[in-house]
Design a protein around this motif. Sequence first.
Motif, PDB file in Angstrom:
ATOM      1  N   VAL A 182      -2.757 -28.456  34.184  1.00  0.00           N
ATOM      2  CA  VAL A 182      -3.653 -27.594  33.402  1.00  0.00           C
ATOM      3  C   VAL A 182      -3.028 -26.204  33.270  1.00  0.00           C
ATOM      4  O   VAL A 182      -2.677 -25.580  34.276  1.00  0.00           O
ATOM      5  CB  VAL A 182      -5.050 -27.510  34.062  1.00  0.00           C
ATOM      6  N   ASN A 183      -2.909 -25.739  32.026  1.00  0.00           N
ATOM      7  CA  ASN A 183      -2.369 -24.401  31.782  1.00  0.00           C
ATOM      8  C   ASN A 183      -3.375 -23.331  32.185  1.00  0.00           C
ATOM      9  O   ASN A 183      -4.568 -23.466  31.943  1.00  0.00           O
ATOM     10  CB  ASN A 183      -2.056 -24.211  30.300  1.00  0.00           C
ATOM     11  N   PHE A 184      -2.870 -22.259  32.797  1.00  0.00           N
ATOM     12  CA  PHE A 184      -3.683 -21.054  32.925  1.00  0.00           C
ATOM     13  C   PHE A 184      -3.006 -19.962  32.123  1.00  0.00           C
ATOM     14  O   PHE A 184      -1.794 -19.905  31.994  1.00  0.00           O
ATOM     15  CB  PHE A 184      -3.958 -20.664  34.384  1.00  0.00           C
ATOM     16  N   ARG A 185      -3.836 -19.134  31.505  1.00  0.00           N
ATOM     17  CA  ARG A 185      -3.359 -18.193  30.495  1.00  0.00           C
ATOM     18  C   ARG A 185      -3.690 -16.748  30.839  1.00  0.00           C
ATOM     19  O   ARG A 185      -4.481 -16.477  31.729  1.00  0.00           O
ATOM     20  CB  ARG A 185      -3.958 -18.556  29.132  1.00  0.00           C
ATOM     21  N   GLY A 186      -3.098 -15.863  30.051  1.00  0.00           N
ATOM     22  CA  GLY A 186      -3.314 -14.427  30.233  1.00  0.00           C
ATOM     23  C   GLY A 186      -4.559 -13.901  29.553  1.00  0.00           C
ATOM     24  O   GLY A 186      -4.887 -12.725  29.688  1.00  0.00           O
ATOM     25  N   GLY A 187      -5.275 -14.745  28.833  1.00  0.00           N
ATOM     26  CA  GLY A 187      -6.487 -14.323  28.141  1.00  0.00           C
ATOM     27  C   GLY A 187      -7.307 -15.542  27.738  1.00  0.00           C
ATOM     28  O   GLY A 187      -6.875 -16.682  27.909  1.00  0.00           O
ATOM     29  N   PRO A 188      -8.481 -15.292  27.170  1.00  0.00           N
ATOM     30  CA  PRO A 188      -9.416 -16.376  26.857  1.00  0.00           C
ATOM     31  C   PRO A 188      -9.166 -17.062  25.517  1.00  0.00           C
ATOM     32  O   PRO A 188      -9.928 -16.919  24.570  1.00  0.00           O
ATOM     33  CB  PRO A 188     -10.769 -15.669  26.864  1.00  0.00           C
ATOM     34  N   LYS A 228     -15.825 -15.926  28.944  1.00  0.00           N
ATOM     35  CA  LYS A 228     -15.919 -15.585  27.520  1.00  0.00           C
ATOM     36  C   LYS A 228     -15.915 -16.891  26.760  1.00  0.00           C
ATOM     37  O   LYS A 228     -14.887 -17.568  26.683  1.00  0.00           O
ATOM     38  CB  LYS A 228     -14.755 -14.688  27.089  1.00  0.00           C
ATOM     39  N   GLY A 229     -17.086 -17.255  26.238  1.00  0.00           N
ATOM     40  CA  GLY A 229     -17.204 -18.525  25.533  1.00  0.00           C
ATOM     41  C   GLY A 229     -16.921 -19.683  26.463  1.00  0.00           C
ATOM     42  O   GLY A 229     -17.540 -19.831  27.501  1.00  0.00           O
ATOM     43  N   GLU A 230     -15.930 -20.502  26.085  1.00  0.00           N
ATOM     44  CA  GLU A 230     -15.574 -21.680  26.875  1.00  0.00           C
ATOM     45  C   GLU A 230     -14.444 -21.420  27.866  1.00  0.00           C
ATOM     46  O   GLU A 230     -13.931 -22.354  28.478  1.00  0.00           O
ATOM     47  CB  GLU A 230     -15.185 -22.820  25.930  1.00  0.00           C
ATOM     48  N   TRP A 231     -14.076 -20.164  28.027  1.00  0.00           N
ATOM     49  CA  TRP A 231     -12.972 -19.801  28.916  1.00  0.00           C
ATOM     50  C   TRP A 231     -13.497 -19.086  30.153  1.00  0.00           C
ATOM     51  O   TRP A 231     -14.350 -18.202  30.065  1.00  0.00           O
ATOM     52  CB  TRP A 231     -11.963 -18.918  28.176  1.00  0.00           C
ATOM     53  N   VAL A 232     -12.945 -19.455  31.306  1.00  0.00           N
ATOM     54  CA  VAL A 232     -13.350 -18.876  32.594  1.00  0.00           C
ATOM     55  C   VAL A 232     -12.169 -18.083  33.142  1.00  0.00           C
ATOM     56  O   VAL A 232     -11.036 -18.556  33.166  1.00  0.00           O
ATOM     57  CB  VAL A 232     -13.750 -19.994  33.594  1.00  0.00           C
ATOM     58  N   VAL A 252      -6.560 -14.967  35.907  1.00  0.00           N
ATOM     59  CA  VAL A 252      -6.085 -15.985  34.968  1.00  0.00           C
ATOM     60  C   VAL A 252      -7.270 -16.627  34.248  1.00  0.00           C
ATOM     61  O   VAL A 252      -8.400 -16.592  34.720  1.00  0.00           O
ATOM     62  CB  VAL A 252      -5.239 -17.064  35.680  1.00  0.00           C
ATOM     63  N   TRP A 253      -6.989 -17.214  33.104  1.00  0.00           N
ATOM     64  CA  TRP A 253      -8.017 -17.851  32.273  1.00  0.00           C
ATOM     65  C   TRP A 253      -7.727 -19.335  32.139  1.00  0.00           C
ATOM     66  O   TRP A 253      -6.597 -19.732  31.872  1.00  0.00           O
ATOM     67  CB  TRP A 253      -8.034 -17.217  30.884  1.00  0.00           C
ATOM     68  N   ILE A 254      -8.780 -20.156  32.325  1.00  0.00           N
ATOM     69  CA  ILE A 254      -8.679 -21.608  32.183  1.00  0.00           C
ATOM     70  C   ILE A 254      -9.871 -22.079  31.352  1.00  0.00           C
ATOM     71  O   ILE A 254     -11.002 -21.622  31.550  1.00  0.00           O
ATOM     72  CB  ILE A 254      -8.672 -22.309  33.558  1.00  0.00           C
ATOM     73  N   HIS A 255      -9.626 -23.018  30.425  1.00  0.00           N
ATOM     74  CA  HIS A 255     -10.708 -23.574  29.626  1.00  0.00           C
ATOM     75  C   HIS A 255     -11.666 -24.321  30.539  1.00  0.00           C
ATOM     76  O   HIS A 255     -11.243 -25.044  31.443  1.00  0.00           O
ATOM     77  CB  HIS A 255     -10.140 -24.499  28.557  1.00  0.00           C
TER      78      HIS A 255
END
Length: 105
Positions: free
Chosen positions: A52-58, A80-84, A95-98
């Motif tokens: 699972v990718n984790f990202r720098g933003g939502p 934010k929306g569907e991003w945690v 970090v942000w994960i869907h």
Amino acid sequence: MNMRTLAAAFLISGLALTAGPLAQGAQAVTAAVPSAAAQQQVIICTVNDNGVNFRGGPGTDYPVLGQVNKGQQLNYRDRKGEWVMGDLVGGRTGVWIHDAYLDGC
């Protein structure tokens, strides 16, 4: 009344005020009110898939910072929306994960 007796009387009356029932009641009320930090509930999310990718933003338009696998835990901080957004236990922070890849949040 001489000066020593007068000074002793003031000292004793001051001690009675600081250790008396009113002062003790105020301490009890203060202790009964939980602090803001104690009121915050810690939410732990768990990754439910491998790679699972984790990202720098939502969003998918933000850069991938890395990947995590099933069982990795995340301390929830925001959504934010569907991003945690949260902090990986034992890893990166912020970090942000869907949310489709997270259980428990």
